[in-house]
Motif scaffolding. Structure first.
Motif, PDB file in Angstrom:
ATOM      1  N   ILE A 195       0.864  -1.172   0.000  1.00  0.00           N
ATOM      2  CA  ILE A 195       0.000   0.000   0.000  1.00  0.00           C
ATOM      3  C   ILE A 195       0.901   1.223   0.000  1.00  0.00           C
ATOM      4  N   ARG A 209      -4.925  -2.390   5.197  1.00  0.00           N
ATOM      5  CA  ARG A 209      -5.496  -3.552   4.536  1.00  0.00           C
ATOM      6  C   ARG A 209      -6.697  -4.006   5.365  1.00  0.00           C
ATOM      7  N   CYS A 246      -4.803 -13.290   0.084  1.00  0.00           N
ATOM      8  CA  CYS A 246      -3.534 -13.385   0.801  1.00  0.00           C
ATOM      9  C   CYS A 246      -3.293 -14.855   1.123  1.00  0.00           C
ATOM     10  N   CYS A 254      -8.808  -9.731   1.107  1.00  0.00           N
ATOM     11  CA  CYS A 254      -8.706  -8.396   1.680  1.00  0.00           C
ATOM     12  C   CYS A 254      -8.815  -7.347   0.575  1.00  0.00           C
ATOM     13  N   LYS A 301      -7.385  -3.079  -0.366  1.00  0.00           N
ATOM     14  CA  LYS A 301      -6.528  -1.959   0.001  1.00  0.00           C
ATOM     15  C   LYS A 301      -7.392  -0.746   0.308  1.00  0.00           C
TER      16      LYS A 301
END
Length: 135
Positions: free
Chosen positions: A17, A44, A78, A98, A100
């Motif tokens: 990120i 996240r 992930c 997940c 961002k």
């Protein structure tokens, strides 16, 4: 559990990120009275965290004419290997999904009447600092 129906690749590279030095962006003003929950940090957000916050907001509203809209979707997977596995032999299996979150993004929009102290209590479930904006 929120996950996409189909992705281009099964497994993705590590999520980074990057910092954005832009100002906080607000969505266009809509004529209906609404409240936005803005993110003040880059982070996240996991699918279970997103689902827990949405359910708790809906539980606190309890009104038929109120509506909760989520502006983010968990589209990045992930992976994680088991703890006793040796190095090599490819990438691990998908552990969780997940998304961002960048600074200034409106994570949730709540249309209709809502109680601000209850929403402030709900925002504590999120893993980043938030700001509540009322229009």
């Amino acid at each position: 559990m929120l996950l996409p129906k189909k992705t281009k690749f099964k497994k993705l590279q590590k999520i980074r990120i990057k910092r954005k030095n832009n100002n906080i962006r607000y969505l266009d003003i809509i004529k209906v009275k609404h409240v936005q929950i803005l993110a003040l940090q880059n982070m996240r957000l996991r699918d279970d965290q997103l689902n827990a916050v949405k359910l708790s907001i809906m539980k606190h509203l309890k009104r038929k004419n109120s509506k909760v809209v989520s502006n983010v979707f968990t589209d990045l997977n992930c992976t994680k290997k088991a703890s006793d596995v040796r190095m090599g032999k490819g990438k691990g299996f998908t552990n969780f999904w997940c998304c961002k979150i960048h600074k200034g993004v409106a994570v949730f929009c709540i249309f209709g009447e809502c109680n601000l102290p209850l929403i402030q209590a709900v925002c504590k479930k999120l893993p980043f600092l938030t700001k509540i904006v009322q229009f």
